[in-house]
Design a protein around this motif. Structure first.
Motif, PDB file in Angstrom:
ATOM      1  N   ASN A   1      35.205   0.625  14.680  1.00  0.00           N
ATOM      2  CA  ASN A   1      35.279  -0.779  14.255  1.00  0.00           C
ATOM      3  C   ASN A   1      36.380  -0.973  13.206  1.00  0.00           C
ATOM      4  OD1 ASN A   1      33.420  -2.599  15.577  1.00  0.00           O
ATOM      5  ND2 ASN A   1      31.763  -1.361  14.747  1.00  0.00           N
TER       6      ASN A   1
ATOM      7  N   LEU B   1      36.339  -3.702  19.656  1.00  0.00           N
ATOM      8  CA  LEU B   1      35.007  -4.265  19.452  1.00  0.00           C
ATOM      9  C   LEU B   1      34.138  -4.086  20.691  1.00  0.00           C
ATOM     10  CD1 LEU B   1      35.884  -7.593  17.584  1.00  0.00           C
ATOM     11  CD2 LEU B   1      35.174  -5.412  16.605  1.00  0.00           C
TER      12      LEU B   1
ATOM     13  N   SER C   1      32.947  -0.539  20.841  1.00  0.00           N
ATOM     14  CA  SER C   1      31.947  -0.325  19.790  1.00  0.00           C
ATOM     15  C   SER C   1      30.573  -0.773  20.277  1.00  0.00           C
ATOM     16  CB  SER C   1      32.327  -1.092  18.517  1.00  0.00           C
ATOM     17  OG  SER C   1      33.490  -0.544  17.932  1.00  0.00           O
TER      18      SER C   1
END
Length: 448
Positions: A157, A269, A272
């Motif tokens: 992140n 993202l 993640s």
């Protein structure tokens, strides 16, 4: 298109690969939707609705397909076929395990690469692998007792500051160019994950020192950063990383990446999100559960002065089942035969470690467990999956920190989930938004 890409990746997207494929695939998918969009391909039962959408056909997945009988195919190739045709580190096809870069090329382009193409991709990934200083500082500051997967997710992140897709989107890039910028991010994510993962491993279990060797391929360099320099372990890591890359789109980590990416979150993202799914005990943590079960079995009977054999394994298996617990490493949501990923790991063990004690236990379990589970009668697939073997192989080479094993899975799965994310953007796939229903609505349908 190519002028927007970094110079080092132009070979990957040259005319005869991605640049030529994108418009053709866009045209084909558009025609499929326009001409056959109302064609019914399946029915959804209440059991599927309540049971996690199990087996509902409702997702397009370019890169791999999972057949219940024959297992995974990467762009149409089985695991043995991949081992036969994909380039290896030695440069001799079939001599050793495929390089991870070769399967990344295959999943992205649907083409079997040459060794020259794979080597160019290796160099490109090494060139992209430098971590921002703020990420190094952050990862080094994390507490050692924080789960390694949590640390990996935090580290990735933090790398989102490097997103070319996010910058291009903010600058108003046209939708037709989204996949170009997404590819830059995808290659960056794949490139930086090994060092983040290695920093975590060295910080939590050793001295915190990470040493690179970029003269090696992706997997070999990862092994050196972890602190291992055994060429046989390099081969295991190549095998491990390749077979964990992709398992079609319905598994939790791939689906989560696809879902988050469908909101136009950038690949940092999106993946993640996939890693958060992978961290669950019913997904990526399964291999450590297998190893714990095997060690509990072994410790129990050694303490009782009994050998670990077919009889004692059968006894321990029934104790587990009668306690309303599952046998870890057996069964699969889709597969109905032995997982080919299990089989190729077993073949690796027979070649490199045939006398290993834990391997022999796993092999004996394999000889008795299917019949036990068939007799039990409550398991759709009584055969071993990938997690049934991977931990034992790692343990053989002294990689005994099984709480960390899922991080290795996380490094690998990036290749499959993000290769598909490229095609999500190239094909312009929309925001994923299934319709939910209430239990009362389901009852109303039954009463009708």
């Amino acid at each position: 298109m190519a002028h927007l890409l970094s110079k080092s990746v132009k070979q990957l997207v040259r005319k005869e690969t991605l640049a030529a494929q994108v418009p053709e695939k866009q045209k084909s998918l558009l025609a499929l939707k326009k001409e056959h969009g109302d064609h019914v391909i399946g029915n959804v039962t209440i059991d599927q609705c309540i049971g996690g959408a199990r087996s509902v056909k409702c997702m397009v997945w370019e890169t791999s397909n999972l057949d219940p009988e024959e297992g995974i195919r990467f762009r149409g190739l089985t695991i043995p076929e991949c081992q036969a045709v994909l380039p290896t580190y030695s440069g001799v096809t079939g001599d050793g395990e495929p390089m991870l870069e070769s399967i990344l090329w295959l999943l992205l382009t649907s083409e079997v690469p040459t060794k020259e193409q794979v080597d160019s991709l290796t160099a490109d990934l090494h060139a992209r692998a430098e971590l921002p200083e703020h990420v190094k500082t952050l990862v080094n500051s994390l507490p050692k007792d924080m789960h390694p997967m949590t640390q990996l997710i935090i580290g990735l992140n933090a790398c989102q500051t490097e997103s070319q897709f996010a910058k291009a989107y903010a600058d108003g890039a046209p939708k037709t160019d989204y996949h170009i910028h997404a590819l830059e991010d995808i290659l960056k994510v794949v490139a930086v994950l090994p060092e983040i993962a290695a920093m975590i491993y060295r910080n939590v279990y050793f001295d915190g020192i990470v040493t690179k060797d970029t003269s090696l391929d992706y997997s070999g360099n990862f092994c050196r950063m972890l602190g291992y320099d055994d060429p046989s372990f390099d081969e295991l890591m190549r095998l491990y990383l390749c077979i964990h890359t992709d398992h079609e789109g319905g598994n939790a980590s791939a689906h989560a990446t696809h879902l988050v990416g469908s909101t136009l979150s950038d690949p940092f993202l999106a993946y993640s999100g996939g890693l958060n799914a992978l961290a669950g005990p019913l997904h990526g943590l399964a291999n450590q559960e297998v190893l714990k079960w095997i060690q509990d079995l072994k410790n129990k009977f050694e303490a009782e002065g009994k050998p670990v054999n077919a009889d004692t394994i059968t006894e321990f298996a029934w104790e587990t089942l009668n306690a309303k617990k599952v046998i870890p490493g057996y069964g699969h949501a889709v597969l109905r035969k032995t997982d080919p990923r299990y089989t190729c790991q077993r073949e690796f063990a027979l070649k490199h470690m045939p006398d290993d004690e834990l391997f022999n236990v796993v092999d004996t379990i394999y000889s008795v467990m299917p019949d036990i589970l068939k007799e039990h009668g409550k398991v759709a697939n009584p055969y071993p999956n990938v997690d049934s073997h991977s931990g034992v192989l790692l343990w053989h080479y002294g990689f005994t920190q099984f709480q960390y094993y899922t991080v290795l899975f996380g490094v690998s799965r990036s290749v499959g989930a993000l290769s598909q994310l490229y095609w999500d953007r190239a094909l312009g796939l929309p925001l994923e938004r299934p319709k939910s229903v209430t239990p009362e609505w389901l009852w109303s349908q039954v009463k009708k």
